[in-house]
Design a protein around this motif. Structure first.
Motif, mmCIF file in Angstrom:
data_model
loop_
_atom_site.group_PDB
_atom_site.id
_atom_site.type_symbol
_atom_site.label_atom_id
_atom_site.label_comp_id
_atom_site.label_asym_id
_atom_site.label_seq_id
_atom_site.Cartn_x
_atom_site.Cartn_y
_atom_site.Cartn_z
ATOM 1 N N THR A 44 71.223 26.578 26.174
ATOM 2 C CA THR A 44 71.916 26.534 27.460
ATOM 3 C C THR A 44 71.814 27.850 28.219
ATOM 4 O O THR A 44 71.827 28.931 27.627
ATOM 5 C CB THR A 44 73.409 26.199 27.238
ATOM 6 O OG1 THR A 44 73.509 24.965 26.534
ATOM 7 C CG2 THR A 44 74.158 26.090 28.557
ATOM 8 N N THR A 45 71.720 27.721 29.524
ATOM 9 C CA THR A 45 71.941 28.855 30.421
ATOM 10 C C THR A 45 72.883 28.392 31.520
ATOM 11 O O THR A 45 72.987 27.187 31.800
ATOM 12 C CB THR A 45 70.638 29.394 31.025
ATOM 13 O OG1 THR A 45 70.891 30.661 31.636
ATOM 14 C CG2 THR A 45 70.047 28.452 32.067
ATOM 15 N N GLY A 46 73.575 29.326 32.116
ATOM 16 C CA GLY A 46 74.466 29.005 33.225
ATOM 17 C C GLY A 46 74.116 29.833 34.438
ATOM 18 O O GLY A 46 73.552 30.928 34.319
ATOM 19 N N HIS A 47 74.450 29.302 35.606
ATOM 20 C CA HIS A 47 74.149 30.047 36.827
ATOM 21 C C HIS A 47 75.043 29.543 37.949
ATOM 22 O O HIS A 47 75.452 28.382 37.978
ATOM 23 C CB HIS A 47 72.681 29.877 37.210
ATOM 24 C CG HIS A 47 72.192 30.902 38.195
ATOM 25 N ND1 HIS A 47 72.054 32.226 37.867
ATOM 26 C CD2 HIS A 47 71.819 30.788 39.489
ATOM 27 C CE1 HIS A 47 71.605 32.887 38.925
ATOM 28 N NE2 HIS A 47 71.466 32.043 39.922
ATOM 29 N N ARG B 172 67.736 36.709 28.711
ATOM 30 C CA ARG B 172 66.725 35.935 29.436
ATOM 31 C C ARG B 172 65.479 36.779 29.688
ATOM 32 O O ARG B 172 65.522 38.011 29.694
ATOM 33 C CB ARG B 172 67.288 35.464 30.779
ATOM 34 C CG ARG B 172 67.587 36.606 31.740
ATOM 35 C CD ARG B 172 67.864 36.107 33.148
ATOM 36 N NE ARG B 172 68.305 37.189 34.006
ATOM 37 C CZ ARG B 172 67.496 38.055 34.612
ATOM 38 N NH1 ARG B 172 66.181 37.973 34.433
ATOM 39 N NH2 ARG B 172 67.981 39.000 35.389
ATOM 40 N N ASN B 173 64.370 36.106 29.919
ATOM 41 C CA ASN B 173 63.155 36.817 30.308
ATOM 42 C C ASN B 173 63.331 37.506 31.649
ATOM 43 O O ASN B 173 64.023 37.007 32.541
ATOM 44 C CB ASN B 173 61.971 35.852 30.407
ATOM 45 C CG ASN B 173 61.436 35.443 29.054
ATOM 46 O OD1 ASN B 173 61.448 34.280 28.691
ATOM 47 N ND2 ASN B 173 60.964 36.405 28.281
ATOM 48 N N GLY C 253 71.177 34.373 28.798
ATOM 49 C CA GLY C 253 71.747 34.919 30.019
ATOM 50 C C GLY C 253 71.238 36.308 30.308
ATOM 51 O O GLY C 253 70.473 36.893 29.535
ATOM 52 N N GLY C 254 71.695 36.845 31.425
ATOM 53 C CA GLY C 254 71.347 38.204 31.803
ATOM 54 C C GLY C 254 72.194 39.219 31.058
ATOM 55 O O GLY C 254 73.112 38.875 30.307
ATOM 56 N N GLY C 255 71.900 40.497 31.300
ATOM 57 C CA GLY C 255 72.608 41.559 30.595
ATOM 58 C C GLY C 255 74.109 41.537 30.815
ATOM 59 O O GLY C 255 74.889 41.734 29.882
#
Length: 538
Positions: A93-96, A376-377, A348-350
């Motif tokens: 999963t990722t969220g945005h 994330r990349n 996710g991001g940092g």
């Protein structure tokens, strides 16, 4: 075209916490369960399998099918949704946020990272299925963070009439008023097959759907339906109902606050910046037109700045009757996600991983498996022409990420036909003054202060001369300086990472579907490097 990479530390854009996490520093070991390397997924699968019920799977599958009722669903996405009913299927999963027209480029990088990881895991563990999930942050209420995107150095902003002193969760916002943005976007993006596709995508997403949730689902679905991406909101009553025991613990025991305050303090004591400080109750009350904090005071519960109050029995009755009115904040949303999804890993991001690292004890207190956390990349997209310019200017990939004044100073020093580095002169001066310190020590100690003052004055004088000489050389080499600055400004808009500024449409208008194809080919989420991806001329 070639793809290069540098380490995250060499970019100078990532926090010490994230760099130390990537290095698996010992002092951070207690903040997570398993580091996301391929060999650790088997244990994560077994743990999640034991803790995720078939009843929750049934609720999840039915909710997702309802969410897709008015959308064209691809065979691969439908198959993934139905596969979630099996206890051998898990999610990545990722969220945005619901950023207008996806917002910055890293929206693509997040989702592609998730999809690619599911492919890697399927190859490694063919006996299981892995479903990529994009969790839409439908209940966020910070409109100013999502109401714009940048294209060709211009800001395209949506000024919604609904945005006043208070705002409902953004997912419920009407898309009314986006016609003007569409007209401006259409004029800027120009013509051609790929530009026409982008215009159609924007129009169908935002002018043919009534709210921001549906518009975002349509947009992400059109971009990624071929890859089986499952796009979900979590505001549905049936999903919130699964979370009610944890909401009750929050209301009665302040569970998230009690479980995270020590970890947050520990991070601070280790010298890291704490991303989020927990409140005593980390819940909002969500109703038509507002999303406000729930506060407990004198054995009663209140909605911040609203004439709403409950006794303990009354708020528990409200929770049972209308669970959809209770909205987790940033400290509780991760637990909500892991309760309703058979999830193995969050990408996710940092900034996101930083607050997840505060939550392990909270998950343990609630007996919910803590997911693996994967950065994330990240990538920089350049054209072949830009790569050639960089090489002609003798700028390395690492140097490209320097602050502009530092990069220019370094290159001017290197290409000048005179030496602008006064380090040797400064060293010689320091040695001379050391002899004077020795002399003063043998004769009159009161003379030491005067010697020191003179040394500082002369070193400052050399610094001043060095800066003047460097400035003069910059004027003399103004063409080279201009080319260096222009190249870096192209690749780092607003002196920031491209992925945090530029909208995908700027690149898609040139390369079309090749953009997604190349990103899928180049972004491996388990390779922890910052990618520099080169596209050929068009």
């Amino acid at each position: 075209m070639p793809t290069d990479c540098i380490s995250y530390s060499e970019t100078n854009y990532f926090s010490k916490l994230i760099l130390d996490y990537l290095d698996q520093k010992e002092e951070l070991a207690s903040f997570y369960n398993r580091f996301p390397v391929i060999g650790n997924f088997e244990a994560q699968i077994k743990e999640k399998q034991q803790h995720f019920s078939s009843e929750n799977r049934e609720v999840l599958v039915e909710s997702l099918k309802k969410q897709y009722e008015c959308f064209e669903i691809s065979e691969s996405t439908l198959a993934n949704i139905e596969a979630l009913s099996k206890d051998t299927t898990f999610t990545i999963t990722t969220g945005h946020q619901l950023n207008l027209f996806t917002g910055p480029l890293y929206f693509l990088y997040k989702i592609i990272s998730v999809i690619n990881l599911t492919k890697i895991l399927k190859k490694e563990h063919p006996e299981y299925d892995f479903v990529p999930v994009y969790w839409m942050a439908t209940e966020d209420h910070d409109f100013a963070e999502i109401n714009y995107f940048n294209l060709n150095g211009k800001k395209f902003q949506w000024n919604s009439e609904e945005k006043g002193a208070e705002i409902d969760a953004v997912g419920y916002l009407s898309t009314e008023g986006l016609e003007e943005v569409f007209e401006l976007f259409s004029a800027e993006i120009g013509g051609g097959q790929d530009a026409d596709y982008l215009k159609s995508l924007f129009k169908k997403a935002y002018l043919e759907h009534n709210n921001l949730t549906d518009a975002t689902r349509y947009l992400a679905n059109e971009l990624f339906k071929a890859y089986g991406l499952v796009i979900m909101g979590a505001q549905q009553p049936e999903l919130k109902k699964l979370f009610t025991p944890y909401v009750e613990n929050e209301l009665l025991q302040q569970q998230s606050y009690e479980s995270t305050k020590e970890k947050s303090a520990e991070l601070a004591n280790l010298g890291y910046t704490v991303q989020v400080n927990p409140r005593e109750i980390n819940l909002f009350y969500l109703n038509k037109g507002y999303r406000e904090r729930i506060i407990k005071k004198d054995d009663k519960f209140y909605v911040h700045e609203k004439q709403i109050e409950w006794t303990q029995d009354e708020i528990l009755a409200e929770l049972k009757e209308s669970p959809q009115h209770f909205s987790p904040n940033v400290m509780m949303r991760p637990l909500f996600q892991e309760v309703i999804l058979p999830n193995l890993c969050y990408i996710g991001g940092g900034g996101e991983l930083a607050y997840w690292l505060e939550l392990k004890d909270y998950f343990e207190a609630e007996n919910v498996p803590f997911p693996m956390l994967l950065l994330r990349n990240s990538a920089l997209i350049q054209t072949e022409k830009q790569r050639e310019k960089r090489e002609k200017l003798a700028i390395s990939n690492k140097e490209l990420f320097l602050q502009q004044h530092e990069l220019i100073n370094r290159k001017v020093r290197k290409i000048s036909n005179i030496d602008i580095d006064f380090s040797k002169q400064k060293e010689h001066l320091v040695n001379q003054f050391q002899e004077m310190y020795d002399l003063a020590g043998k004769t009159d100690h009161s003379f030491l202060g005067a010697v020191k003052a003179q040394e500082v004055k002369q070193l400052k004088g050399l610094d001043h001369l060095e800066k003047r000489l460097l400035k003069a050389q910059k004027r003399k080499l103004k063409d080279e300086v201009s080319r260096i600055a222009d190249l870096q400004n192209q690749l780092f808009p607003n002196r920031s990472l491209q992925e945090r500024q530029t909208n995908f449409s700027e690149v898609y208008a040139i390369y079309g579907q090749e953009l997604l194809e190349k990103l899928f080919a180049e972004l491996n989420p388990l390779e922890q490097h910052f990618k520099i991806i080169t596209f050929g001329s068009k």
